[in-house]
Design a protein around this motif. Structure first.
Motif, PDB file in Angstrom:
ATOM      1  N   TRP A 336       0.838  -1.099  -0.103  1.00  0.00           N
ATOM      2  CA  TRP A 336      -0.016   0.113   0.102  1.00  0.00           C
ATOM      3  C   TRP A 336       0.861   1.411  -0.111  1.00  0.00           C
ATOM      4  N   LEU A 337       1.978   1.275   0.680  1.00  0.00           N
ATOM      5  CA  LEU A 337       2.987   2.257   0.534  1.00  0.00           C
ATOM      6  C   LEU A 337       3.382   2.598  -0.828  1.00  0.00           C
ATOM      7  N   ASN A 338       4.006   1.493  -1.514  1.00  0.00           N
ATOM      8  CA  ASN A 338       4.219   1.527  -2.995  1.00  0.00           C
ATOM      9  C   ASN A 338       3.187   2.177  -3.726  1.00  0.00           C
ATOM     10  N   GLU A 339       1.856   1.692  -3.503  1.00  0.00           N
ATOM     11  CA  GLU A 339       0.850   2.339  -4.347  1.00  0.00           C
ATOM     12  C   GLU A 339       0.579   3.765  -4.153  1.00  0.00           C
ATOM     13  N   ALA A 340       0.446   4.209  -2.661  1.00  0.00           N
ATOM     14  CA  ALA A 340       0.252   5.433  -2.229  1.00  0.00           C
ATOM     15  C   ALA A 340       1.112   6.289  -2.736  1.00  0.00           C
TER      16      ALA A 340
END
Length: 383
Positions: A336-340
């Motif tokens: 989710w950090l990658n995508e965020a």
């Protein structure tokens, strides 16, 4: 009274045994007592056929004595692997299935610390579900594409298929003459044997397995002019004339990202692929970004939501070259950090460069409300 007591004791013992059974957890990660340091993969691919063959060579470093090595693969026919030590001694290994798509390789004797080479030959069928290494038919022509996120590269090759295993990869692809073939890096050498052409691709920089990619087929090829690295758009035969808008906006998006990060694109090329049968909107494969066809085939001009969707998706995928590809999460619970970060970066770029689309007026969380409202929704990470 004794019978009642006996029943209670038996019940208590069964409860304890049940609790002990539940307490035994199977590790879903491969052990860290060894590591793959680099891997080469040679594939023979023909989109007209239903399956493929391949060989792979993994270089291993064993840190402590162990009796087996674990790898991932799914639905592959694998010949007995050959393990060679630095002393040149060859060992033929057998393998058995484990949990979480792991396979355990060994020969009953200890594997001492040191450096090894593991050679494996394998074969498999192309999938038809748009995941892994898959075959797609469009306008009467057969194509091969890949989608390896999440944990799907193991469908095509035995490997350590975990995101924190960032290693150099070297691909060699043999395919019938007349097909265009592309992967993450430029072609280093090429040879012909009869009607088959073998392309040796340059070794990649260290990266996780889910970013590996390849395509084979009868593509149109449209140059992307003005990038800091070479780049083209591969699209199904007869559609190259519709890639003008995507080709025109990509250089300025990449330039804005390079300015923000203070560094050039960290890879040797930037190719796009228009994929007619794709499970996702796009995928940030190193050097070979894949998109749903409608995102790249807008024609020479686009406007409104169609244009906004294309520029936002391109900005998002190119932001991943830094957020996710160059710097990668250790495990999937931090995806989710990658995508965020990529989503935030895309919004910033689009707001600054394309104010006419008024994307800043859209609530970023709106797309998540529906999914979050269902009973089956789960948190991205748990403590």
């Amino acid at each position: 009274m004794p019978q009642i007591l006996a029943r209670h004791i038996v019940g208590l013992l069964m409860l304890c045994l049940s609790s002990l059974t539940l307490a035994v957890e199977v590790d879903y990660r491969l052990p860290k007592s060894y590591a793959v340091t680099e891997q080469s993969i040679a594939l023979t691919l023909d989109p007209v056929k239903d399956g493929f063959t391949g060989t792979t060579v993994l270089k291993l470093v064993v840190h402590e004595p162990m009796d087996r090595v674990g790898l991932h693969w799914v639905d592959l026919n694998v010949t007995p692997p050959q393990l060679t030590g630095s002393d040149g001694k060859l060992r033929t290994l057998t393998y058995e299935a484990g949990d979480y798509e792991m396979w355990w390789l060994g020969d009953g004797s200890p594997i001492a610390p040191g450096q090894y080479t593991l050679d494996i030959a394998f074969s498999g069928d192309y999938s038809r579900d748009a995941l892994g290494l898959y075959k797609s038919t469009f306008a009467g022509r057969d194509y091969l594409f890949t989608q390896y996120e999440q944990s799907l590269a193991r469908r095509a090759t035995p490997m350590v298929d975990e995101p924190d295993s960032k290693i150099p990869w070297q691909l060699t692809i043999t395919a019938p003459e007349g097909f265009k073939v592309a992967s993450n890096t430029p072609v280093e050498s090429q040879s012909k044997n009869g009607d088959m052409v073998t392309r040796v691709f340059k070794q990649t920089p260290p990266m996780p397995s889910y970013l590996l990619a390849l395509v084979v087929g009868d593509f149109d090829v449209t140059p992307i002019e003005g990038l800091s690295v070479p780049g083209v758009i591969y699209s199904p035969k007869g559609t190259g004339g519709d890639t003008g808008f995507a080709a025109s906006v990509t250089p300025e998006i990449l330039s804005a990202l390079e300015d923000y990060f203070g560094s050039k694109l960290p890879y040797e090329k930037l190719d796009f692929v228009a994929v007619p049968d794709f499970s996702f909107g796009a995928m940030e494969n190193v050097g070979l970004v894949t998109y749903r066809t409608e995102l790249l085939l807008r024609g020479d001009t686009a406007s409104g939501s169609a244009a906004a969707n294309t520029v936002n998706t391109i900005a998002h995928e190119l932001a991943h070259m830094w957020y996710g590809n160059l710097v990668t999460m250790e495990w999937w619970d931090d995806l989710w950090l990658n995508e965020a970060f990529a989503t935030w970066m895309a919004s910033k770029i689009v707001d600054d460069m394309y104010p006419q689309y008024e994307s800043n007026l859209q609530l970023p969380q709106a797309a998540a409300f529906g999914a979050d409202a269902v009973a089956q929704s789960r948190p991205y990470a748990k403590k």
